[in-house]
Design a protein around this motif. Sequence first.
Motif, PDB file in Angstrom:
ATOM      1  N   LYS A  68       5.108   9.034   2.462  1.00 44.58           N
ATOM      2  CA  LYS A  68       4.462   9.970   3.398  1.00 44.58           C
ATOM      3  C   LYS A  68       2.938   9.950   3.214  1.00 44.58           C
ATOM      4  O   LYS A  68       2.191   9.963   4.187  1.00 44.58           O
ATOM      5  CB  LYS A  68       4.977  11.400   3.176  1.00 44.58           C
ATOM      6  CG  LYS A  68       6.398  11.617   3.596  1.00 44.58           C
ATOM      7  CD  LYS A  68       6.499  11.706   5.085  1.00 44.58           C
ATOM      8  CE  LYS A  68       7.910  12.092   5.484  1.00 44.58           C
ATOM      9  NZ  LYS A  68       8.076  12.077   6.926  1.00 44.58           N
ATOM     10  N   GLU A  71       1.569   6.862   4.772  1.00 47.89           N
ATOM     11  CA  GLU A  71       1.611   6.975   6.230  1.00 47.89           C
ATOM     12  C   GLU A  71       0.437   7.813   6.745  1.00 47.89           C
ATOM     13  O   GLU A  71      -0.232   7.438   7.717  1.00 47.89           O
ATOM     14  CB  GLU A  71       2.945   7.624   6.637  1.00 47.89           C
ATOM     15  CG  GLU A  71       3.179   7.701   8.134  1.00 47.89           C
ATOM     16  CD  GLU A  71       4.521   8.345   8.448  1.00 47.89           C
ATOM     17  OE1 GLU A  71       4.587   9.019   9.491  1.00 47.89           O
ATOM     18  OE2 GLU A  71       5.477   8.182   7.670  1.00 47.89           O
ATOM     19  N   ILE A  72       0.175   8.925   6.086  1.00 45.32           N
ATOM     20  CA  ILE A  72      -0.951   9.787   6.482  1.00 45.32           C
ATOM     21  C   ILE A  72      -2.271   9.051   6.301  1.00 45.32           C
ATOM     22  O   ILE A  72      -3.150   9.105   7.173  1.00 45.32           O
ATOM     23  CB  ILE A  72      -0.923  11.104   5.679  1.00 45.32           C
ATOM     24  CG1 ILE A  72       0.269  11.948   6.114  1.00 45.32           C
ATOM     25  CG2 ILE A  72      -2.226  11.873   5.849  1.00 45.32           C
ATOM     26  CD1 ILE A  72       0.548  13.139   5.225  1.00 45.32           C
ATOM     27  N   GLU A  73      -2.405   8.345   5.187  1.00 44.81           N
ATOM     28  CA  GLU A  73      -3.632   7.584   4.923  1.00 44.81           C
ATOM     29  C   GLU A  73      -3.859   6.520   5.997  1.00 44.81           C
ATOM     30  O   GLU A  73      -4.993   6.328   6.462  1.00 44.81           O
ATOM     31  CB  GLU A  73      -3.538   6.933   3.546  1.00 44.81           C
ATOM     32  CG  GLU A  73      -4.810   6.263   3.111  1.00 44.81           C
ATOM     33  CD  GLU A  73      -4.692   5.679   1.715  1.00 44.81           C
ATOM     34  OE1 GLU A  73      -5.389   4.685   1.455  1.00 44.81           O
ATOM     35  OE2 GLU A  73      -3.916   6.210   0.893  1.00 44.81           O
ATOM     36  N   LEU A  74      -2.792   5.860   6.420  1.00 42.70           N
ATOM     37  CA  LEU A  74      -2.900   4.843   7.468  1.00 42.70           C
ATOM     38  C   LEU A  74      -3.371   5.469   8.783  1.00 42.70           C
ATOM     39  O   LEU A  74      -4.249   4.932   9.460  1.00 42.70           O
ATOM     40  CB  LEU A  74      -1.560   4.135   7.660  1.00 42.70           C
ATOM     41  CG  LEU A  74      -1.502   3.087   8.765  1.00 42.70           C
ATOM     42  CD1 LEU A  74      -2.427   1.921   8.446  1.00 42.70           C
ATOM     43  CD2 LEU A  74      -0.084   2.615   8.969  1.00 42.70           C
ATOM     44  N   LYS A  75      -2.794   6.622   9.142  1.00 44.67           N
ATOM     45  CA  LYS A  75      -3.188   7.286  10.385  1.00 44.67           C
ATOM     46  C   LYS A  75      -4.656   7.714  10.340  1.00 44.67           C
ATOM     47  O   LYS A  75      -5.380   7.569  11.330  1.00 44.67           O
ATOM     48  CB  LYS A  75      -2.299   8.504  10.642  1.00 44.67           C
ATOM     49  CG  LYS A  75      -0.912   8.129  11.111  1.00 44.67           C
ATOM     50  CD  LYS A  75      -0.057   9.365  11.372  1.00 44.67           C
ATOM     51  CE  LYS A  75       1.323   8.962  11.820  1.00 44.67           C
ATOM     52  NZ  LYS A  75       2.196  10.132  12.061  1.00 44.67           N
ATOM     53  N   VAL A  76      -5.096   8.231   9.192  1.00 49.92           N
ATOM     54  CA  VAL A  76      -6.497   8.640   9.049  1.00 49.92           C
ATOM     55  C   VAL A  76      -7.412   7.434   9.212  1.00 49.92           C
ATOM     56  O   VAL A  76      -8.435   7.498   9.913  1.00 49.92           O
ATOM     57  CB  VAL A  76      -6.722   9.340   7.683  1.00 49.92           C
ATOM     58  CG1 VAL A  76      -8.207   9.482   7.378  1.00 49.92           C
ATOM     59  CG2 VAL A  76      -6.035  10.686   7.672  1.00 49.92           C
ATOM     60  N   GLN A  78      -6.784   4.682  10.810  1.00 42.69           N
ATOM     61  CA  GLN A  78      -6.764   4.231  12.213  1.00 42.69           C
ATOM     62  C   GLN A  78      -7.689   5.095  13.070  1.00 42.69           C
ATOM     63  O   GLN A  78      -8.402   4.580  13.934  1.00 42.69           O
ATOM     64  CB  GLN A  78      -5.333   4.286  12.764  1.00 42.69           C
ATOM     65  CG  GLN A  78      -4.439   3.199  12.248  1.00 42.69           C
ATOM     66  CD  GLN A  78      -2.997   3.363  12.701  1.00 42.69           C
ATOM     67  OE1 GLN A  78      -2.575   4.434  13.114  1.00 42.69           O
ATOM     68  NE2 GLN A  78      -2.235   2.270  12.616  1.00 42.69           N
ATOM     69  N   ILE A  79      -7.675   6.404  12.818  1.00 50.51           N
ATOM     70  CA  ILE A  79      -8.546   7.299  13.588  1.00 50.51           C
ATOM     71  C   ILE A  79     -10.007   7.032  13.250  1.00 50.51           C
ATOM     72  O   ILE A  79     -10.861   6.957  14.143  1.00 50.51           O
ATOM     73  CB  ILE A  79      -8.179   8.775  13.324  1.00 50.51           C
ATOM     74  CG1 ILE A  79      -6.818   9.073  13.951  1.00 50.51           C
ATOM     75  CG2 ILE A  79      -9.252   9.714  13.868  1.00 50.51           C
ATOM     76  CD1 ILE A  79      -6.231  10.409  13.568  1.00 50.51           C
ATOM     77  N   LYS A  82     -11.348   3.825  14.836  1.00 45.07           N
ATOM     78  CA  LYS A  82     -11.144   3.728  16.278  1.00 45.07           C
ATOM     79  C   LYS A  82     -12.443   3.347  16.998  1.00 45.07           C
ATOM     80  O   LYS A  82     -13.529   3.788  16.621  1.00 45.07           O
ATOM     81  CB  LYS A  82     -10.623   5.078  16.784  1.00 45.07           C
ATOM     82  CG  LYS A  82     -10.041   5.021  18.161  1.00 45.07           C
ATOM     83  CD  LYS A  82      -9.305   6.301  18.473  1.00 45.07           C
ATOM     84  CE  LYS A  82      -8.574   6.109  19.785  1.00 45.07           C
ATOM     85  NZ  LYS A  82      -7.798   7.273  20.126  1.00 45.07           N
ATOM     86  N   HIS A  95     -14.594  13.132  17.555  1.00 41.89           N
ATOM     87  CA  HIS A  95     -14.213  12.059  16.643  1.00 41.89           C
ATOM     88  C   HIS A  95     -15.113  12.052  15.410  1.00 41.89           C
ATOM     89  O   HIS A  95     -14.652  11.920  14.270  1.00 41.89           O
ATOM     90  CB  HIS A  95     -14.265  10.713  17.377  1.00 41.89           C
ATOM     91  CG  HIS A  95     -13.856   9.551  16.534  1.00 41.89           C
ATOM     92  ND1 HIS A  95     -14.771   8.780  15.872  1.00 41.89           N
ATOM     93  CD2 HIS A  95     -12.626   9.053  16.243  1.00 41.89           C
ATOM     94  CE1 HIS A  95     -14.125   7.837  15.193  1.00 41.89           C
ATOM     95  NE2 HIS A  95     -12.811   7.989  15.415  1.00 41.89           N
TER      96      HIS A  95
END
Length: 117
Positions: A68, A71-76, A78-79, A82, A95
Amino acid sequence: MTQTSASGASSEIPDTSSSYEFNSSSSMERPMGQKAAKRKGKAKEISNATQDARNKRAETMERLAQSKEDEIELKVMQIMMKDTSTMNESQRDIHEKYCNKMKKKIWIVVSTTLNYM
């Protein structure tokens, strides 16, 4: 103990008190029976199985937590990475604020970790 019968013959009656007589000062121990030994062995197996299950569950929970977190680190990431060239001004501001907020949180975690080392 001697006993005399009606015919006049005497006979020796063995003394019924023996070493098995209850004596409160000495404790009598006897060997464990088969059923008790089997129960004891099964109880040990169950406790070992229970501990193994707990250890396995703890390892699984640890892996889940790490997953988990990744997963959170990957989403951060990606944001934060961006492309902002297609965003309008307000989207870019939002942003940028979010990225700054995440950078502060990351810096707090990193600095705290370094202080514990």
